[in-house]
Structure formats: C-alpha cells, structure tokens
Write a protein that holds these residues in place. Structure first.
Motif, PDB file in Angstrom:
ATOM      1  N   ASN A   1      36.762  37.585  46.981  1.00  0.00           N
ATOM      2  CA  ASN A   1      36.891  36.762  45.382  1.00  0.00           C
ATOM      3  C   ASN A   1      38.084  37.002  44.682  1.00  0.00           C
ATOM      4  OD1 ASN A   1      33.627  37.064  45.052  1.00  0.00           O
ATOM      5  ND2 ASN A   1      34.078  39.149  44.121  1.00  0.00           N
TER       6      ASN A   1
ATOM      7  N   ARG B   1      28.197  45.889  40.141  1.00  0.00           N
ATOM      8  CA  ARG B   1      28.060  46.631  38.761  1.00  0.00           C
ATOM      9  C   ARG B   1      29.506  46.619  38.960  1.00  0.00           C
ATOM     10  NH1 ARG B   1      23.170  50.222  38.767  1.00  0.00           N
ATOM     11  NH2 ARG B   1      21.517  49.295  40.162  1.00  0.00           N
TER      12      ARG B   1
ATOM     13  N   ARG C   1      31.121  42.145  31.202  1.00  0.00           N
ATOM     14  CA  ARG C   1      29.552  41.854  31.376  1.00  0.00           C
ATOM     15  C   ARG C   1      29.764  40.850  32.599  1.00  0.00           C
ATOM     16  NH1 ARG C   1      28.210  38.316  25.939  1.00  0.00           N
ATOM     17  NH2 ARG C   1      30.362  37.640  27.165  1.00  0.00           N
ATOM     18  N   TYR C   2      30.900  39.882  32.888  1.00  0.00           N
ATOM     19  CA  TYR C   2      31.643  38.898  34.222  1.00  0.00           C
ATOM     20  C   TYR C   2      31.093  39.448  35.189  1.00  0.00           C
ATOM     21  CZ  TYR C   2      31.237  35.948  29.734  1.00  0.00           C
ATOM     22  OH  TYR C   2      31.041  34.744  28.803  1.00  0.00           O
ATOM     23  N   ASP C   3      31.678  41.080  35.484  1.00  0.00           N
ATOM     24  CA  ASP C   3      30.922  41.584  37.187  1.00  0.00           C
ATOM     25  C   ASP C   3      30.424  42.723  37.821  1.00  0.00           C
ATOM     26  OD1 ASP C   3      34.161  41.502  36.996  1.00  0.00           O
ATOM     27  OD2 ASP C   3      34.689  42.817  35.593  1.00  0.00           O
ATOM     28  N   THR C   4      28.962  42.032  36.485  1.00  0.00           N
ATOM     29  CA  THR C   4      27.758  43.121  37.044  1.00  0.00           C
ATOM     30  C   THR C   4      26.864  41.691  38.067  1.00  0.00           C
ATOM     31  OG1 THR C   4      27.629  45.037  35.460  1.00  0.00           O
ATOM     32  CG2 THR C   4      25.897  43.809  36.930  1.00  0.00           C
ATOM     33  N   ILE C   5      26.670  41.621  39.054  1.00  0.00           N
ATOM     34  CA  ILE C   5      25.609  40.400  39.522  1.00  0.00           C
ATOM     35  C   ILE C   5      25.604  40.903  40.516  1.00  0.00           C
ATOM     36  CG2 ILE C   5      26.790  37.983  41.115  1.00  0.00           C
ATOM     37  CD1 ILE C   5      29.535  38.598  40.524  1.00  0.00           C
TER      38      ILE C   5
END
Length: 444
Positions: free
Chosen positions: A2, A261, A265-269
């Motif tokens: 990414n 994880r 907050r935006y790193d958990t997908i």
C-alpha cells in the motif's frame, strides 16, 4: 503493497532539518527539541568534530535512519539507490542473475529461497544455505546490496558460489550460469485422474486472474471438469495482499478472508469474499494447499483462509510466520520508507506472526536428502532478530511439532528415486486426492 502519504515521516525529517547546524552545546539544543533528539544531535556533533576521519552528513544520517528502523522489526527499512532499485526489480519480476532471495543473518548472506526453475535452483542451491564467497571473494560482512551486486551479472556468464550447508562438514562450491530471470507467477499442469496442479510462485499483479485462467485451461484440457486441485504455495515469499484476497475469493463464496489490524482507526480493514467470480469457481471439488517454511505473508493469508473455512486441506510443513503488513511510503524520487503498519489475522482470528500456519497433515520432503538436516536450522520469522512477538505464544509448540517424526514417512531419498519420485510432497498430495477425494469434498 500500500502507498500512503508519509506525514509522520516527513514531519520527522523536517524536525531534524530544522536543527541549527552549529556547534551549539547540549543545553542549547535541548531547549529546542526533546532530550532524546538533543542526545542524538550532540553525538552527531562530536562525530563530525572528533572522529579520526571526516565523515559526510549523508553517511551519518543514513546510518542513524537504519539504526532507528532496525530497532523496530526486521521488515521496516529505509530504501534508496540500489536497495530501492532491487525492490522495484523484484516487483517487475525480470532481471539478469541467479534467481535467489537472500537476506543478511549476523553479517552472513543466507539464502531464503531459490525461485522455482531459476539457475540457482537448477544448480542445487537450497533454502538455508550460507553464501560465504562469490568467485573466491569473501562476502561475509558486506552490505547486502554489495553482495547481491557481485552475484548479479549478464545472462550466460558463470559465477562460483561457496556454500556452507547445515549437515555438511565442509563448505563446497557450486557453479551457476546466470540467466534472465522472468518469474512466472502462476504455472499449472494436468495430472492423471483429472487432477490439476497450480503453482503460485509469487503474489504479483493479476495472480487471482491468472489462477482462474489456469483453472479454466485445466478444465478444458480434461473435458470440462476436474477431480481435484493441488494449490502449491511452497517457497512463495508473498507479495500483494490484494492478490492474496483475490486468489482466496476464487474458492470462497462468502465470509471473511483476512483482517488487517493496525494502530490507527483507518489501519483496521476487513477483507471479505465478494464473489467477483460466481461463487466457488472450483464448484466444491477437493483442494489441497501445499506449504513449507518458505511460504510467507500472502501465501499464509491464502492457506489460513482456506483452512479456516475448511475449503482446503493444508499439507506440507509449517510456514514462515510473517504476519505483518508493510506500507511503502515514498519520501523522494529515489527514496522510500518501508514501514510495518499492521498485523493480519485469519478468519478465525489467528495471527500467524511467529508461529506460521500449521498444516493439517505434516508431510516432510523425503525426496530431498538434506531436507531433514536443514529443517532443524531453517530460517523463519521467529528466528529473525527483533521480530514482532505474537500475542499468543505458539512458537515453542509448533517448533516441537517440527521435530516430531511421523511413522508413516520412512522412505529414503534413494528409495524414492528408484520409484521415480522427485517431489514427495506433491506426490503424496496427488495420492491423497486420488484416494480420498470424495471424502475431502464432503468435508467442505
């Protein structure tokens, strides 16, 4: 990988750049930055002023960056120049050389894995070998990029590698003729009994599509259907998370494939089966996934997903145990930060970090005469200095499983050779499908 905007990294570099390049004392610097940065800058000043030889700023700063990242985990790194070019070359999948993946191990060049069918593979280089000399020149203690540069060269030229291999008393030489390495991400063969063998050698672009194409070609060659599939992920070091999801999605109609994880907050997908292809493209036929100690990262995502959903029987040896996700953050035209930003988990919530994927049926590679000896000293994630520790300590239990001998597997390499068996793990997987294929299908 990414790509993310390197805000935190950029802020750090700016903070360093704004420190006045003077001979100001420790107290003056300490008033402008944190005590930790003040210590760093004071040492930098002392080295610049008093080291026995002049040292350029770029050498000191790069050394500081490398030291900072080395304190984190084995997979976070600053890449520039030759190191970044080497990564880009590997992503492209085409270069001239030997076709091996190597890394440093306490100053020594250690073979992680030779790529299947590469010049190194054909010459007999094995995972776990230490390369001590290249054309008679000692490479111990060199930077990895310099050692790799000495091994690379035009296709058709030869290089002599001196190897130390666990189980042998003395180092020995191997001559390897360099070639043009064009990695084929996916290859496939049709075996007797309508069985398809699909080998995924790396998770580069379009692997999910390539496996679907392979499956369709195998069906066509066998009159429209198959009896079973062996999905061979051995010696696959990983690659794209997205392609691991795409490949798993081929064989799963619904449910979670993997979760990522991280700290933010935006790193958990969560990645779910989206049925991009209509349901299970294999229509429920039995699948065996082959893994070994060289199966890492994206390979472990696929094996874990199919194992947790009971869609495949996992066979072979415990996988590498790389359960972390790296984000590549561009810093400049020829520099980037590769930073560990998350851990991934299988659908049942397992982290494979350290422990790896334990196969449902452990099958040693009996056809390799040195495999058992090398397995005792094989390199896995848990052996890497500074590796991230798993929340649940599974490593000791799984390492003990590695040492156990299964009484079913007693044939010697010589006996297998007499039977014409060159790859015992694959042969055993095919035998299992022919013998218990219907039962495996019912298991799903």
């Amino acid at each position: 990988m990414n790509f993310a905007k390197p805000l935190r990294a950029a802020a750090l570099l700016t903070a360093v750049a704004l420190i006045p390049a003077t001979t100001a004392g420790f107290a003056q610097v300490e008033s402008q930055v944190s005590p930790e940065f003040a210590k760093f800058f004071a040492i930098y000043q002392q080295v610049k002023a008093n080291y026995v030889q002049p040292v350029e700023d770029d050498v000191l700063i790069k050394g500081a960056i490398n030291g900072m990242l080395a304190a984190l985990d084995p997979h976070s790194a600053y890449l520039d120049g030759a190191a970044l070019e080497r990564l880009e070359t590997m992503i492209d999948g085409k270069y001239q050389g030997l076709g091996i993946s190597v890394q440093m191990d306490d100053g020594a060049v250690k073979v992680v894995s030779p790529f299947k069918g590469s010049p190194a593979d054909k010459a007999g280089v094995k995972a776990g070998d230490f390369i001590t000399h290249v054309d008679g020149k000692l490479v111990y203690g060199l930077e990895l990029d310099e050692a790799v540069r000495q091994m690379r060269g035009p296709a058709g030229t030869s290089v002599r590698l001196t190897l130390f291999r666990t189980g042998r008393d003395e180092p020995f030489d191997v001559s390897v003729t360099r070639g043009t390495i064009e990695l084929e991400p996916v290859t496939w063969e049709l075996e007797d009994g309508g069985l398809g063998v699909i080998s995924v050698n790396e998770f580069s672009a379009d692997v999910g599509k390539d496996v679907n194409d392979a499956l369709n070609d195998l069906k066509r060659r066998n009159g429209g259907r198959l009896s079973g599939i062996v999905l061979d992920l051995r010696r696959n070091p990983g690659g794209s998370l997205e392609e691991a999801v795409a490949l798993s999605d081929l064989f799963l109609s619904r449910g979670q494939i993997v979760s990522q994880r991280g700290r933010g907050r935006y790193d958990t997908i969560y990645y779910d089966a989206e049925s991009k292809y209509p349901g299970d493209v294999a229509a429920g036929i039995p699948i065996i996934v082959l893994i070994d100690g060289g199966s890492a990262s994206a390979s472990e995502i696929v094996a874990g997903a199919l194992q947790d959903h009971r869609r495949a029987l996992v066979m072979g040896e415990r996988s590498f145990g790389k359960g972390s996700v790296q984000t590549l953050m561009p810093l400049a035209r020829n520099a980037a930060l590769k930073l560990t930003t998350a851990l991934y988990y299988t659908p049942s919530g397992r982290s494979v970090q350290e422990g790896g994927i334990e196969p449902d049926i452990r099958v040693p590679q009996l056809s390799d005469p040195d495999a058992v000896k090398r397995a005792k000293f094989s390199l896995r994630e848990s052996d890497l200095r500074g590796h991230l520790v798993n929340e649940v300590d599974l490593a000791d239990k799984e390492l003990e499983n590695d040492r156990q001998t299964d009484p079913r597997f007693t044939e010697t390499p010589e006996q297998l050779k007499e039977q014409g068996i060159e790859d015992f793990q694959l042969t055993y997987a095919l035998r299992t499908l022919r013998r218990t294929g219907p039962a495996l299908a019912a298991r799903n």
